[in-house]
Design a protein around this motif. Structure first.
Motif, PDB file in Angstrom:
ATOM      1  N   TRP A   1     -16.474  -1.108  -4.538  1.00 13.28           N
ATOM      2  CA  TRP A   1     -15.557  -0.349  -3.685  1.00 13.28           C
ATOM      3  C   TRP A   1     -14.824   0.714  -4.507  1.00 13.28           C
ATOM      4  CZ3 TRP A   1     -12.585  -4.955  -0.966  1.00 13.28           C
ATOM      5  CH2 TRP A   1     -13.493  -5.651  -0.149  1.00 13.28           C
TER       6      TRP A   1
ATOM      7  N   SER B   1      -7.274  -4.861  -1.248  1.00 15.73           N
ATOM      8  CA  SER B   1      -8.201  -4.601  -0.148  1.00 15.73           C
ATOM      9  C   SER B   1      -8.861  -3.235  -0.318  1.00 15.73           C
ATOM     10  CB  SER B   1      -7.463  -4.642   1.193  1.00 15.73           C
ATOM     11  OG  SER B   1      -6.654  -3.472   1.315  1.00 15.73           O
ATOM     12  N   ARG B   2      -9.972  -3.099   0.362  1.00 17.62           N
ATOM     13  CA  ARG B   2     -10.672  -1.816   0.326  1.00 17.62           C
ATOM     14  C   ARG B   2      -9.776  -0.694   0.849  1.00 17.62           C
ATOM     15  NH1 ARG B   2     -16.993  -1.121   1.307  1.00 17.62           N
ATOM     16  NH2 ARG B   2     -17.054   0.977   0.511  1.00 17.62           N
ATOM     17  N   ASP B   3      -8.993  -1.012   1.893  1.00 14.37           N
ATOM     18  CA  ASP B   3      -8.097   0.017   2.454  1.00 14.37           C
ATOM     19  C   ASP B   3      -7.033   0.436   1.434  1.00 14.37           C
ATOM     20  OD1 ASP B   3      -9.483   0.039   4.808  1.00 14.37           O
ATOM     21  OD2 ASP B   3      -8.100  -1.285   5.878  1.00 14.37           O
ATOM     22  N   ASP B   4      -6.490  -0.541   0.688  1.00 17.33           N
ATOM     23  CA  ASP B   4      -5.516  -0.193  -0.358  1.00 17.33           C
ATOM     24  C   ASP B   4      -6.159   0.753  -1.374  1.00 17.33           C
ATOM     25  OD1 ASP B   4      -3.642  -1.888   0.757  1.00 17.33           O
ATOM     26  OD2 ASP B   4      -3.882  -3.485  -0.738  1.00 17.33           O
TER      27      ASP B   4
ATOM     28  N   GLU C   1      -8.690   2.676  -1.175  1.00 21.20           N
ATOM     29  CA  GLU C   1      -8.999   4.010  -0.652  1.00 21.20           C
ATOM     30  C   GLU C   1      -7.735   4.835  -0.455  1.00 21.20           C
ATOM     31  OE1 GLU C   1     -11.531   3.191   2.729  1.00 21.20           O
ATOM     32  OE2 GLU C   1     -13.288   2.890   1.421  1.00 21.20           O
ATOM     33  N   ALA C   2      -6.666   4.182   0.023  1.00 20.66           N
ATOM     34  CA  ALA C   2      -5.414   4.917   0.256  1.00 20.66           C
ATOM     35  C   ALA C   2      -4.857   5.459  -1.063  1.00 20.66           C
ATOM     36  CB  ALA C   2      -4.384   3.998   0.924  1.00 20.66           C
TER      37      ALA C   2
ATOM     38  N   ARG D   1       0.838  -1.201   0.000  1.00 17.60           N
ATOM     39  CA  ARG D   1       0.000   0.000   0.000  1.00 17.60           C
ATOM     40  C   ARG D   1       0.877   1.257   0.000  1.00 17.60           C
ATOM     41  NH1 ARG D   1      -3.770   0.210   4.994  1.00 17.60           N
ATOM     42  NH2 ARG D   1      -4.389  -1.742   4.017  1.00 17.60           N
TER      43      ARG D   1
END
Ligand code: 5AD
Length: 351
Positions: A175, A128-131, A133-134, A102
């Motif tokens: 996402w 991932s969703r966090d990736d 979004e980042a 990430r």
């Protein structure tokens, strides 16, 4: 156009009906997204992959392949090259490679945005969703993830999951949209076991998903893969041929169903027909080209299908000039600016 009508057009094989489709798709392309062909500098940043997709030459089981991963400065240099050539965007593509962390991708995106201002598209597989979004927060503009086929039985057969219960590609696309990216997806045409009815469903899904970008190319068997070894059985009932003609008809239909989306003339089509595949795609609804700007020595290692890395001219400037003259010869011109999707701009302005 409903499912039955699409199936009818896909199967009629009538040269007059297909020629009419070509003319209509070219007109809609002209009216809705114009004569500009947006150029995206493609940078294949890693051919490492944790997946075992049965169709893909860079899947993890292919042990004959030497693996590479570009450094941050190699990636940024390639994006600068895109800018030098006058392109409005760059596409960073890779196998599904957890070593592209990430933080690494975030820093790369930040640097490209700061130094070039290009639109940045990511195509790094299922993350991932966090990736997602980042990277969006760091300035990435677009994300590409083909769903390959809407036939879930076929999809599961050729795309083994990494773990039980992981999100499917439709969930990931949601996402991607939620994070505010322009969303791209697409399919391969002519996967063994894919029926005409499946492709009609795929086409209707493009519209339902309201995609900003749609990439579709012929499935090209890779001999080092499970699917490449079993081969396409042309006699199978309703099997979609993985031909240039069929791919062009699917592309033309995609343009009619999704008039405002950006659609590349894919490398897979240009690989099937090196002489005129590019032109024919651009005359069947496509309005984007993604020239490969990966450093030369790695290009042949990104062989998702045979012939992928074989580029006849190895000088970047020569290839660029050749592309411009091919566009000009069919009355098209390179795009100015980022080439945002008309669909996306319309949606944004509605808010
Ligand atoms: N033939 C054609 N396209 C392929 N892709 C992967 N393997 C092949 C193949 N053998 C496509 C998939 C993937 C994209 C990056 O390349 O659709 O999403």
């Amino acid at each position: 156009m409903d499912h039955a009508e699409i199936v009818r057009l896909l199967t009629c094989g009538d040269p007059a009906a297909w020629s009419d489709l070509q003319i209509r798709s070219d007109r809609v392309r002209h009216d809705r997204v114009g004569d500009e062909v947006h150029l995206r500098g493609l940078v294949e940043i890693s051919n490492w992959c944790v997946r075992s997709c049965h169709y893909c030459g860079i899947a993890r089981f292919n042990q004959g392949l030497s693996r590479y991963r570009l450094t941050r400065s190699e990636i940024v240099d390639a994006a600068r090259l895109a800018q030098t050539l006058g392109y409005g965007s760059t596409v960073l593509q890779s196998g599904e490679d957890p070593q592209l962390t990430r933080g690494f991708i975030r820093d790369v995106v930040t640097e490209i945005k700061e130094t070039t201002g290009l639109a940045v598209t990511l195509s790094l597989g299922e993350r991932s969703r966090d990736d997602l979004e980042a990277w969006r927060s760091a300035g990435a503009d677009r994300y590409l993830l083909r769903f390959e086929t809407s036939n879930s039985v076929l999809y599961q057969r050729i795309h083994p999951p990494l773990r039980a219960g992981e999100p499917d590609r439709f969930e990931l696309l949601k996402w991607v949209k939620d994070a505010g990216y322009e969303a791209g997806s697409g399919i391969m045409v002519g996967i063994p076991g894919q029926t005409v009815s499946d492709v009609a469903t795929d086409l209707l899904l493009f519209r339902e998903l309201d995609l900003d970008m749609i990439g579709l190319g012929p499935y090209i068997p890779h001999p080092g893969t499970p699917l490449g070894e079993t081969g396409v059985d042309p006699g199978a009932a309703d099997q979609v041929p993985n031909s240039e003609a069929m791919t062009l008809v699917v592309l033309a239909l995609a343009r009619l169903l999704c008039p405002d989306s950006n659609m590349p003339a894919t490398t897979a089509l240009a690989t099937l027909n090196r002489r005129t595949g590019l032109e024919r795609a651009l005359q069947h609804g496509a309005n984007v080209v993604m020239p490969d700007l990966t450093p030369q020595r790695f290009q042949s290692q990104y062989e998702i299908y045979p012939g992928r890395g074989m580029i006849p001219v190895d000088d970047v400037m020569l290839r660029h000039r050749e592309l411009l003259s091919r566009l000009e010869a069919i009355g098209r011109r390179p795009g100015n600016g980022r080439g945002d999707s008309v669909a996306h701009l319309r949606r944004r302005d509605a808010h």
